[in-house]
Design a protein around this motif. Sequence first.
Motif, PDB file in Angstrom:
ATOM      1  N   THR A   1      36.008 -77.004  45.342  1.00 26.79           N
ATOM      2  CA  THR A   1      37.567 -77.420  45.432  1.00 26.79           C
ATOM      3  C   THR A   1      38.267 -76.092  45.348  1.00 26.79           C
ATOM      4  OG1 THR A   1      37.242 -79.435  44.782  1.00 26.79           O
ATOM      5  CG2 THR A   1      39.411 -78.574  44.633  1.00 26.79           C
TER       6      THR A   1
ATOM      7  N   ASN B   1      42.192 -74.765  45.010  1.00 27.48           N
ATOM      8  CA  ASN B   1      43.512 -75.071  45.068  1.00 27.48           C
ATOM      9  C   ASN B   1      43.796 -76.696  45.269  1.00 27.48           C
ATOM     10  OD1 ASN B   1      44.353 -72.469  43.873  1.00 27.48           O
ATOM     11  ND2 ASN B   1      44.920 -71.736  46.013  1.00 27.48           N
ATOM     12  N   GLY B   2      43.101 -77.416  44.957  1.00 27.05           N
ATOM     13  CA  GLY B   2      43.112 -78.857  45.386  1.00 27.05           C
ATOM     14  C   GLY B   2      42.514 -79.435  46.614  1.00 27.05           C
ATOM     15  N   GLN B   3      41.863 -78.242  47.441  1.00 28.69           N
ATOM     16  CA  GLN B   3      41.287 -78.846  48.696  1.00 28.69           C
ATOM     17  C   GLN B   3      39.914 -78.732  48.490  1.00 28.69           C
ATOM     18  OE1 GLN B   3      42.336 -76.501  51.977  1.00 28.69           O
ATOM     19  NE2 GLN B   3      41.493 -77.939  53.453  1.00 28.69           N
ATOM     20  N   THR B   4      39.069 -79.891  48.831  1.00 27.47           N
ATOM     21  CA  THR B   4      37.807 -79.983  48.618  1.00 27.47           C
ATOM     22  C   THR B   4      37.056 -79.437  49.994  1.00 27.47           C
ATOM     23  OG1 THR B   4      37.843 -81.681  47.006  1.00 27.47           O
ATOM     24  CG2 THR B   4      35.704 -81.499  48.145  1.00 27.47           C
ATOM     25  N   HIS B   5      36.013 -78.729  49.839  1.00 28.76           N
ATOM     26  CA  HIS B   5      35.093 -78.238  50.824  1.00 28.76           C
ATOM     27  C   HIS B   5      33.822 -78.830  50.565  1.00 28.76           C
ATOM     28  CE1 HIS B   5      38.526 -75.485  52.213  1.00 28.76           C
ATOM     29  NE2 HIS B   5      38.581 -75.281  50.993  1.00 28.76           N
ATOM     30  N   THR B   6      33.195 -79.661  51.568  1.00 37.35           N
ATOM     31  CA  THR B   6      32.056 -79.899  51.532  1.00 37.35           C
ATOM     32  C   THR B   6      30.960 -79.160  52.131  1.00 37.35           C
ATOM     33  OG1 THR B   6      32.664 -82.295  51.758  1.00 37.35           O
ATOM     34  CG2 THR B   6      30.375 -82.031  51.995  1.00 37.35           C
TER      35      THR B   6
ATOM     36  N   TYR C   1      37.269 -68.447  53.162  1.00 37.48           N
ATOM     37  CA  TYR C   1      38.373 -69.203  52.865  1.00 37.48           C
ATOM     38  C   TYR C   1      39.465 -68.354  52.447  1.00 37.48           C
ATOM     39  CZ  TYR C   1      35.080 -72.705  52.886  1.00 37.48           C
ATOM     40  OH  TYR C   1      33.944 -73.637  53.408  1.00 37.48           O
TER      41      TYR C   1
ATOM     42  N   ASP D   1      46.295 -68.957  50.129  1.00 42.43           N
ATOM     43  CA  ASP D   1      47.948 -69.014  50.271  1.00 42.43           C
ATOM     44  C   ASP D   1      48.381 -68.904  48.823  1.00 42.43           C
ATOM     45  OD1 ASP D   1      48.128 -69.023  53.312  1.00 42.43           O
ATOM     46  OD2 ASP D   1      48.001 -71.271  53.105  1.00 42.43           O
TER      47      ASP D   1
END
Length: 66
Positions: free
Chosen positions: A2, A4-9, A15, A18
């Motif tokens: 994760t 900044n709160g965005q999950t990457h499977t 990446y 921002d």
Amino acid sequence: MTINGQTHTDPHGCYNIDGGQAEITYDIDAPITIYSEPDGKGSTVSHIGGGNGTTTISPAGSIVIG
């Protein structure tokens, strides 16, 4: 992983970040390198050898997995 709160499977590749700061929660075998600029450019800010944990990195322009 994760960022900044965005999950990457199954995270891999680059990446862009921002806002200049990255909160990273990870549980992966691959190394993680944080760069000062987008697209894996600029100077290396931090290097994590894999494993699991949570860290906040600033400045952070991009994160490269692998």
